[in-house]
Scaffold this motif. Sequence first.
Motif, PDB file in Angstrom:
ATOM      1  N   ASP A  21       0.843  -1.207   0.000  1.00 50.22           N
ATOM      2  CA  ASP A  21       0.000   0.000   0.000  1.00 50.22           C
ATOM      3  C   ASP A  21       0.873   1.250   0.000  1.00 50.22           C
ATOM      4  N   MET A  22       1.866   1.240   0.864  1.00 51.80           N
ATOM      5  CA  MET A  22       2.740   2.401   1.012  1.00 51.80           C
ATOM      6  C   MET A  22       3.470   2.713  -0.291  1.00 51.80           C
ATOM      7  N   LEU A  23       4.011   1.675  -0.926  1.00 54.86           N
ATOM      8  CA  LEU A  23       4.791   1.896  -2.133  1.00 54.86           C
ATOM      9  C   LEU A  23       3.922   2.206  -3.348  1.00 54.86           C
ATOM     10  N   LYS A  24       2.665   1.814  -3.309  1.00 53.39           N
ATOM     11  CA  LYS A  24       1.758   2.201  -4.397  1.00 53.39           C
ATOM     12  C   LYS A  24       1.598   3.720  -4.449  1.00 53.39           C
ATOM     13  N   THR A  25       1.708   4.381  -3.290  1.00 53.27           N
ATOM     14  CA  THR A  25       1.594   5.844  -3.281  1.00 53.27           C
ATOM     15  C   THR A  25       2.784   6.499  -3.983  1.00 53.27           C
ATOM     16  N   LYS A  26       3.847   5.708  -4.210  1.00 57.62           N
ATOM     17  CA  LYS A  26       5.022   6.199  -4.925  1.00 57.62           C
ATOM     18  C   LYS A  26       5.113   5.595  -6.325  1.00 57.62           C
ATOM     19  N   ASN A  27       3.989   5.080  -6.788  1.00 52.56           N
ATOM     20  CA  ASN A  27       3.886   4.539  -8.153  1.00 52.56           C
ATOM     21  C   ASN A  27       4.767   3.320  -8.399  1.00 52.56           C
ATOM     22  N   TYR A  28       4.945   2.519  -7.376  1.00 51.23           N
ATOM     23  CA  TYR A  28       5.659   1.254  -7.535  1.00 51.23           C
ATOM     24  C   TYR A  28       4.745   0.196  -8.137  1.00 51.23           C
ATOM     25  N   ALA A  29       5.304  -0.649  -8.995  1.00 48.99           N
ATOM     26  CA  ALA A  29       4.634  -1.887  -9.377  1.00 48.99           C
ATOM     27  C   ALA A  29       4.841  -2.869  -8.229  1.00 48.99           C
ATOM     28  N   THR A  30       3.805  -3.605  -7.858  1.00 47.22           N
ATOM     29  CA  THR A  30       3.889  -4.483  -6.683  1.00 47.22           C
ATOM     30  C   THR A  30       3.375  -5.877  -7.011  1.00 47.22           C
ATOM     31  N   ALA A  31       4.063  -6.883  -6.529  1.00 47.52           N
ATOM     32  CA  ALA A  31       3.636  -8.269  -6.771  1.00 47.52           C
ATOM     33  C   ALA A  31       3.893  -9.111  -5.534  1.00 47.52           C
ATOM     34  N   CYS A  32       2.947  -9.979  -5.244  1.00 43.82           N
ATOM     35  CA  CYS A  32       3.090 -10.979  -4.182  1.00 43.82           C
ATOM     36  C   CYS A  32       3.094 -12.348  -4.845  1.00 43.82           C
ATOM     37  N   ILE A  33       4.128 -13.114  -4.587  1.00 45.77           N
ATOM     38  CA  ILE A  33       4.250 -14.453  -5.147  1.00 45.77           C
ATOM     39  C   ILE A  33       4.488 -15.427  -4.007  1.00 45.77           C
ATOM     40  N   GLN A  41      -4.668  -5.674  -0.786  1.00 44.86           N
ATOM     41  CA  GLN A  41      -3.725  -5.179   0.229  1.00 44.86           C
ATOM     42  C   GLN A  41      -2.549  -4.446  -0.399  1.00 44.86           C
ATOM     43  N   GLY A  42      -2.768  -3.875  -1.586  1.00 44.66           N
ATOM     44  CA  GLY A  42      -1.732  -3.052  -2.210  1.00 44.66           C
ATOM     45  C   GLY A  42      -0.938  -3.734  -3.302  1.00 44.66           C
ATOM     46  N   PHE A  43      -1.174  -5.005  -3.541  1.00 45.93           N
ATOM     47  CA  PHE A  43      -0.427  -5.719  -4.575  1.00 45.93           C
ATOM     48  C   PHE A  43      -1.191  -5.710  -5.901  1.00 45.93           C
ATOM     49  N   ASP A  44      -0.478  -5.388  -6.968  1.00 48.48           N
ATOM     50  CA  ASP A  44      -1.092  -5.399  -8.297  1.00 48.48           C
ATOM     51  C   ASP A  44      -1.415  -6.818  -8.736  1.00 48.48           C
ATOM     52  N   SER A  45      -0.572  -7.754  -8.342  1.00 50.78           N
ATOM     53  CA  SER A  45      -0.767  -9.134  -8.789  1.00 50.78           C
ATOM     54  C   SER A  45      -0.446 -10.113  -7.665  1.00 50.78           C
ATOM     55  N   TYR A  46      -1.076 -11.282  -7.753  1.00 56.55           N
ATOM     56  CA  TYR A  46      -0.828 -12.356  -6.798  1.00 56.55           C
ATOM     57  C   TYR A  46      -0.802 -13.688  -7.523  1.00 56.55           C
ATOM     58  N   TYR A  47       0.166 -14.521  -7.150  1.00 62.32           N
ATOM     59  CA  TYR A  47       0.295 -15.873  -7.697  1.00 62.32           C
ATOM     60  C   TYR A  47       0.837 -16.749  -6.588  1.00 62.32           C
ATOM     61  N   GLY A  48       0.029 -17.692  -6.096  1.00 67.72           N
ATOM     62  CA  GLY A  48       0.529 -18.550  -5.038  1.00 67.72           C
ATOM     63  C   GLY A  48      -0.563 -19.253  -4.272  1.00 67.72           C
ATOM     64  N   ILE A  49      -0.180 -19.815  -3.127  1.00 65.85           N
ATOM     65  CA  ILE A  49      -1.092 -20.511  -2.224  1.00 65.85           C
ATOM     66  C   ILE A  49      -1.437 -19.554  -1.088  1.00 65.85           C
TER      67      ILE A  49
END
Length: 456
Positions: free
Chosen positions: A114-126, A142-150
């Motif tokens: 969430d915090m880094l999205k305010t700085k225009n970061y691309a975000t991913a949770c894997i 929760q602020g992630f552009d993408s998610y891939y996982g369990i």
Amino acid sequence: MRLLVLSFMFLVAAVPNVLGQNKTKKPNVIIFFVDDQGYEDVGVFGSPLIKTSNLDGMAENGMRFTDFYSASPVCSPSRAALLTGAYPVRVNVPRVLWPNREGGLSNKELTLADMLKTKNYATACIGKWHLGDEAQYLPIKQGFDSYYGIPFSNDMSVNPKSKVAENILFREGMTIDSLREEKWRKGQVPLFRQDEVIEYPVDQTTLTQRYTEEALGFITDNKDNPFFLYVAQTMPHIPLYASENFKGKSARGLYGDVIEELDWSMGEILKTLETLGIDDNTLVIFASDNGPWKLKNGHGGSAYPLRGYKFNTYEGGMRVPMIAQWKGQIPAQTVCSEVTSTIDILPTVAYLTDSELPDEKIDGNNIWPILQGKNKKSPHTKTGFYYYKDTIVEAVRKENWKLRRVEGEIELFNLADDISETTNVASSNPKKVKELTKMLEDFDAELKTDVNRYQY
């Protein structure tokens, strides 16, 4: 062509130290978080049998932390702390979350993503999420552009209410009807993309490899933009799985195979950063979420020389291996013995990216001076570091003194002289016991006034 490459390298070398100037260049951030890897289970931390050349290389190129702590001895709370910079009780995730159960990390909490999205970061949770598997709690909320996982541990089951992709791959004879059954199938877990199940049950022998491929794709796609990549590996949580390329290769058995494949994964990420020419603008952090399982079949890790394992608040349950690398910014071949923790990562990244900290209280501190090798004392030296199990604070560490109070029993250890917590010196140090007991009780009282800020 060779002349062109050499000219490019000269120009790169001539670029001034960005952080020393005006911090206008935003660093990429990668957190590589493994599950239940023991303190000793890395070559540079003393493993006698497991080969981890890539992690050892990270330590050569960066800083190894000997006194780094997870904020919990179990999965969900440790992840909540990492992503929010707060002790897990403060953010209402004090215990392990299960599939198809109410609860998760509140969307009102500001996560690293969430915090880094305010700085225009691309975000991913894997990888492994484990902060709630209902739609409202998943990473893309929760602020992630993408998610891939369990979305939880690999020994769990599936939430029959999960959203299912149209092209879902069913394996092992499963169908949509069997997925929808309210039946616990231990170890048969779903693979998600975004908020949909795309494979059920997932082939766990391929997870580390597939997570790695996903991570490399994300890095490559965002090489020209600031990004935050959170790779939360499923392994070495039990049941253990390694791919055919690694199975049977380690002298430490299947557990060693799994760790060596994780080391390969870390190596592929580091190699990609170097190939793309962005390793000098990327902070990479490796750590474990808590200590290892205590198992007699060789499937658990080693916390040696620490006492204890996952689930408890002796050092082996919460002190974990951590290595940080940022070429040109973190001095190479350095070792930090200051008390630091996963809760310190968010405020540190906030400083490096000029991001606003959460409005709500957090517990972590900016440790960038430590990472720079300026020998600054840990901010936890005065405030102490607190060991929570569920909602109970069981211990506090101040400098090298650790007081542990469980079910009325008081233990006091001097970790400088007794890293293995073998000798209880409480009876001979009554003033220190009194001082640390007061610290523990005062801090817990303050924290407990704040825990209802976001109810499930």
